[in-house]
Scaffold this motif. Structure first.
Motif, PDB file in Angstrom:
ATOM      1  N   PHE A 167      -3.227  -2.983   2.841  1.00  0.00           N
ATOM      2  CA  PHE A 167      -2.864  -3.318   1.464  1.00  0.00           C
ATOM      3  C   PHE A 167      -3.389  -2.264   0.506  1.00  0.00           C
ATOM      4  O   PHE A 167      -2.663  -1.802  -0.375  1.00  0.00           O
ATOM      5  N   ARG A 227      -1.437   0.674   0.429  1.00  0.00           N
ATOM      6  CA  ARG A 227      -0.094   0.441  -0.138  1.00  0.00           C
ATOM      7  C   ARG A 227      -0.118   0.210  -1.650  1.00  0.00           C
ATOM      8  O   ARG A 227       0.888   0.426  -2.316  1.00  0.00           O
ATOM      9  N   PHE A 228      -1.298  -0.278  -2.185  1.00  0.00           N
ATOM     10  CA  PHE A 228      -1.374  -0.475  -3.642  1.00  0.00           C
ATOM     11  C   PHE A 228      -1.076   0.816  -4.389  1.00  0.00           C
ATOM     12  O   PHE A 228      -0.480   0.795  -5.469  1.00  0.00           O
ATOM     13  N   SER A 256       1.050   2.954  -4.074  1.00  0.00           N
ATOM     14  CA  SER A 256       2.474   3.130  -4.402  1.00  0.00           C
ATOM     15  C   SER A 256       2.864   2.420  -5.696  1.00  0.00           C
ATOM     16  O   SER A 256       3.887   2.752  -6.302  1.00  0.00           O
ATOM     17  N   PHE A 257       2.097   1.406  -6.093  1.00  0.00           N
ATOM     18  CA  PHE A 257       2.499   0.590  -7.250  1.00  0.00           C
ATOM     19  C   PHE A 257       1.649   0.842  -8.484  1.00  0.00           C
ATOM     20  O   PHE A 257       1.756   0.113  -9.457  1.00  0.00           O
ATOM     21  N   SER A 268       2.756  -1.564 -11.288  1.00  0.00           N
ATOM     22  CA  SER A 268       4.177  -1.854 -11.153  1.00  0.00           C
ATOM     23  C   SER A 268       4.422  -3.345 -11.232  1.00  0.00           C
ATOM     24  O   SER A 268       3.636  -4.150 -10.724  1.00  0.00           O
ATOM     25  N   ARG A 275       6.581  -4.901  -9.721  1.00  0.00           N
ATOM     26  CA  ARG A 275       6.826  -5.449  -8.379  1.00  0.00           C
ATOM     27  C   ARG A 275       5.509  -5.958  -7.766  1.00  0.00           C
ATOM     28  O   ARG A 275       5.500  -6.994  -7.101  1.00  0.00           O
ATOM     29  N   LEU A 276       4.434  -5.197  -8.028  1.00  0.00           N
ATOM     30  CA  LEU A 276       3.134  -5.615  -7.512  1.00  0.00           C
ATOM     31  C   LEU A 276       2.619  -6.835  -8.273  1.00  0.00           C
ATOM     32  O   LEU A 276       2.155  -7.816  -7.678  1.00  0.00           O
ATOM     33  N   ILE A 316       1.643   9.671   0.705  1.00  0.00           N
ATOM     34  CA  ILE A 316       2.335   8.942  -0.344  1.00  0.00           C
ATOM     35  C   ILE A 316       2.916   9.980  -1.289  1.00  0.00           C
ATOM     36  O   ILE A 316       2.195  10.757  -1.902  1.00  0.00           O
ATOM     37  N   ASN A 317       4.274  10.064  -1.283  1.00  0.00           N
ATOM     38  CA  ASN A 317       4.968  11.121  -2.032  1.00  0.00           C
ATOM     39  C   ASN A 317       4.421  12.489  -1.653  1.00  0.00           C
ATOM     40  O   ASN A 317       4.252  13.355  -2.509  1.00  0.00           O
ATOM     41  N   GLY A 339       2.920  -3.221  13.348  1.00  0.00           N
ATOM     42  CA  GLY A 339       3.919  -2.155  13.136  1.00  0.00           C
ATOM     43  C   GLY A 339       3.232  -0.902  12.646  1.00  0.00           C
ATOM     44  O   GLY A 339       3.637   0.194  12.990  1.00  0.00           O
ATOM     45  N   GLN A 390      -0.914   8.868   7.092  1.00  0.00           N
ATOM     46  CA  GLN A 390       0.012   8.438   6.022  1.00  0.00           C
ATOM     47  C   GLN A 390       0.007   9.419   4.864  1.00  0.00           C
ATOM     48  O   GLN A 390      -0.974  10.107   4.610  1.00  0.00           O
TER      49      GLN A 390
END
Ligand code: ATP
Ligand code: MG
Lengths: 179, 573
Positions: free
Chosen positions: A35, A38-39, A41-42, A163, A165-166, A80-81, A17, A78
């Motif tokens: 990954f 994406r880390f 973000s957390f 985070s 979540r992470l 991020i914010n 994707g 990409q």
């Protein structure tokens, strides 16, 4: 609903994707690269003086040229914010102190970890690559899937916040001392 | 009953009101239900958002275990029918669905929350920091119809109750109206009852009037009975006296007997007068008289009517002007007043009869004062009423003061009363002073002397006995008589003999002309012939004015006086 049998396929699908169609081949490397991007973000870095709100996120790579290429490909478009990514290949562990995050494998893992200890740098090490020394995030393969350990105590030393979540996804989490 | 159609309308109105309330309840329910649906959808959105956030890390790091945990966490909610977590490429990495639930959509495309069949479903993107990493699918079961309806039970009950209340109120209104109608009916009944009551009152009034009349008759009956009794006594005195006269020769003794008989006859005459007066048939015969002479002349009569323990004091100045009144009635009034005074003085006392010039102009007042019990104020206003009496049955008729009052009125004067309980009573008779001189000298003791010359009198009388008595009276007075037993006989006697000086005729005679008609006839044919009428009845209103009438019974003195007047009037004319 059992998905274990389709893990590899799913992982591949997940990565497809995000991956440009030109590179149909999926690899552990590309999963890890995704990954890493994406880390960001957390993780919350302490504010750095003079840093603009939209300054690029600096991702440094030490001793892993193919990974650096893969990472560059993954974050190429990409944000991020609203912040773009800046992938740097560095040789000197001391240089890692100026990065937001550093992916290090091989001989210079320990030097690098030592060099950025207590600094706000997200250190990422890779057990799958055969390294034992662990950074804040340490990739492993569990059930043929890329997972990671988290050392929140080390993150705390550098003033980083991970985070929850992470943290909840970590194979293991070394807790930071209660403040 | 003009409210009847309105009554219908009210009941319909209540029914319509109930319908409106039901409709309103339905509308509120529907609106509420749609509001609830909207809220449910928003809730679904929120749930999906929470789900997306809870799985964002799992999706980003392809952690199927964590994603599945999150999905399972949502399954705790019984409304949740299915949960799906998709990666960016569309692959399902975690899902949950209830037994028998519909399969999850294979390729998620974000769409707004919506109802589909018995479910609400939504698909939401999983985002982090402005990047989309995947989708979540959430499907909730719609609340079962019964449960949803159950939610409206209170509302439905409320609405039903309201409708019921309205219906009942309508019915009650109807009942009220009916009650009102009944009330109206009752009012009408009452009115009818009232009018019938009025009728009864009228009936009763006339019954009372009849009662009063019958009481009057009763009183008259009593009076008549009393008079008959008195008369019997008097007749006994007279008949006994007559019998004794035949047996006694001693002149002294004979005089006593005759005096007793004379008194009895006098009393009988008084009684008759009283009787006639009570019957209110005695016409007033106004004369100019001296009060002093008249009342002094009553002394022996009054004393006989009183008891020994009562002192009679008559004290009337001789020089009072003469009054115009009916002497017989005056005497009767004084007698009545004295009898009342006597009855009021059960333990004796003094009756004072006095007279003075009245406070009103040209009146003389005659006062009869007693030292009796007096009259309580509460009955003072009633004592002049006819038949008002406080005396036991048979002893009083209540007509005494009525006579006094009526007589005073007829004389053009008045009667009033002053009384103090325990001290006595004074009745004041006010009589008008006469404009004339005394018409006749007061009657002197009976000098049965033959006055001027002897006259020839034609005596017209149907009764033989009366005729012989009257004839002997005329003869005693020195006159000569011829008797006729009817008016016709008298007329033919007059035609035969023109030497009569006077016609003396009874008024009432059987058949043919009566005395009055005879007098008129004689007036025509012999205007210079004096006529003296006599009668035992009163009420001959048709007697020509100025014509003298001698009332029966009369004594020889009365006859002489009347004769004198008639002849003198003729002589003067
Ligand atoms: N002098 C009086 N003193 C006290 N009460 C009197 C006197 N005169 C009249 N009354 C009262 O007035 C009532 C009416 O008197 P009235 O002479 O009209 O009738 P009567 O005396 O009762 O009956 P009658 O006279 O017919 O025999 C008497 O019953 C008595 O109560
Ligand atoms: Mg009386």
């Amino acid at each position: 609903m059992r998905l274990a049998s389709a893990i590899a396929m799913l992982v591949t699908a997940a990565l497809m994707g995000a991956a440009p169609p030109a590179r149909a081949q999926t690899s552990e490397e590309s999963v890890k690269a995704t990954f890493v991007s994406r880390f960001i973000s957390f993780v919350t870095w302490p504010p750095i003086e003079g840093d603009a709100a939209n300054a690029p996120v600096t991702l440094c790579v030490i001793g892993a040229e193919p990974f650096a290429n893969e990472l560059e490909r993954v974050v190429s478009d990409q944000r991020i914010n609203g912040r773009p990514f800046d992938v740097r290949r560095i040789a000197e562990p001391a240089s890692a102190a100026r990065c937001n995050a550093v992916y290090v494998v091989g001989a210079r893992v320990e030097d690098t970890l030592r060099a950025v200890r207590g600094r706000p740098v997200l250190t990422i090490t890779d057990g799958a690559a055969g390294d034992d020394a662990r950074g804040i995030i340490h990739f492993v393969i569990v059930d043929r899937r890329v997972r990671f350990h988290i050392d929140d105590a080390r993150a705390a030393e550098g003033g980083l916040f991970m985070s929850s979540r992470l943290l909840s996804l970590g194979v293991s989490v070394r807790r930071r001392p209660a403040s | 009953m003009k409210w009847r159609p309105r009554f219908r309308f009210d009941r319909d109105f209540a029914f319509i009101g109930a319908l409106i309330v039901l409709a309103l309840g339905l509308v509120i329910g529907v609106i509420n239900e749609s509001a609830v649906s909207d809220r449910k959808l928003r809730e679904l959105d929120t749930e999906a958002k929470i789900l997306a956030q809870s799985v964002v890390a799992s999706v980003m790091f392809s952690d199927q275990v964590a994603a599945r945990e999150s999905a399972l966490a949502f399954s705790q909610n019984p409304e949740v029918d299915a949960v799906g977590v998709y990666e960016q490429g569309g692959a399902l990495i975690a899902s949950f669905s209830r037994e028998g639930a519909e399969a999850l959509p294979p390729r998620p495309t974000a769409r707004a929350s919506a109802y589909r069949g018995g479910f609400l479903e939504t698909i939401r993107t999983v985002e982090r920091d402005g990047q989309t990493y995947g989708h979540v699918y959430l499907r909730l079961r719609r609340e079962p119809l019964l449960a949803r309806l159950g939610r409206y039970t209170p509302l439905a009950l409320l609405v039903l109750m309201t409708a019921l209340v309205l219906a009942v109120a309508g019915a009650a209104q109807g009942a009220l109206k009916r009650a009102y109608a009944q009330l109206e009916q009752k009012a009408a009944d009452l009115e009818a009852a009232n009018s019938s009551l009025k009728g009864e009152i009228d009936q009763r009034k006339s019954a009372e009037e009849a009662l009063v009349q019958s009481r009057k008759m009763e009183a008259i009956g009593q009076l008549t009975g009393g008079v008959a009794h008195d008369f019997n006594n008097l007749l006994m005195v007279v008949s006994g006296g007559l019998r004794m006269l035949t047996r006694h020769d001693d002149p002294e003794r004979r005089r006593n007997i005759m005096e007793a008989m004379q008194q009895a006859v006098e009393r009988g005459a008084g009684l008759t007068r009283q009787l006639l007066s009570f019957a209110r048939r005695q016409p007033v015969e106004l004369q100019t008289i001296s009060v002093a002479a008249r009342i002094n002349g009553m002394r022996s009569l009054l004393e006989r009517s009183l008891r020994a323990d009562i002192l009679l004091d008559i004290n009337i100045p001789e020089d009072l002007p003469p009054v115009s009144t009916d002497p017989g009635q005056l005497e009767l009034a004084v007698l009545n007043l004295c009898v009342n005074a006597r009855d009021a003085m059960q333990k004796g006392g003094v009756i004072t009869i006095s007279a003075r010039l009245g406070s009103r102009l040209r009146t003389v007042e005659v006062l009869v004062r007693d030292t009796g019990a007096g009259i309580p104020p509460e009955i003072l206003s009633r004592i002049f009423e006819p038949y008002f009496t406080t005396k036991p049955l048979g002893q009083g008729t209540g007509l005494g003061l009525s006579q006094v009052y009526g007589f005073a009125q007829q004389s053009g004067g008045e009667a009033r009363i002053e009384s103090q309980v325990g001290f006595g009573t004074t009745v004041i008779l006010s009589l008008p002073i006469s404009s004339e001189q005394l018409s006749a000298p007061s009657p002197n003791p009976l000098p049965v002397a033959i006055e001027d010359r002897s006259r020839h009198v034609l005596v017209v009388e149907d009764d033989d006995q009366v005729a012989s008595t009257v004839c002997s009276m005329f003869e005693d007075l020195g006159h000569q008589t011829t008797r006729a037993s009817s008016a016709e006989e008298a007329l033919s006697a007059l035609q035969r003999n023109h030497a009569f000086d006077l016609v003396f005729s009874d008024i009432v005679m059987p058949g043919g002309q009566n005395g009055i008609e005879l007098a008129r006839e004689l007036e025509r044919i012999a205007p210079n012939l004096p006529v003296l009428l006599t009668t035992g009845y009163s009420g001959h209103e048709d007697v020509d004015p100025g014509r003298p009438v001698l009332r029966k019974p009369y004594e020889i003195g009365d006859l002489r006086e009347a004769l004198f007047k008639v002849l003198n009037r003729r002589a003067a004319a």
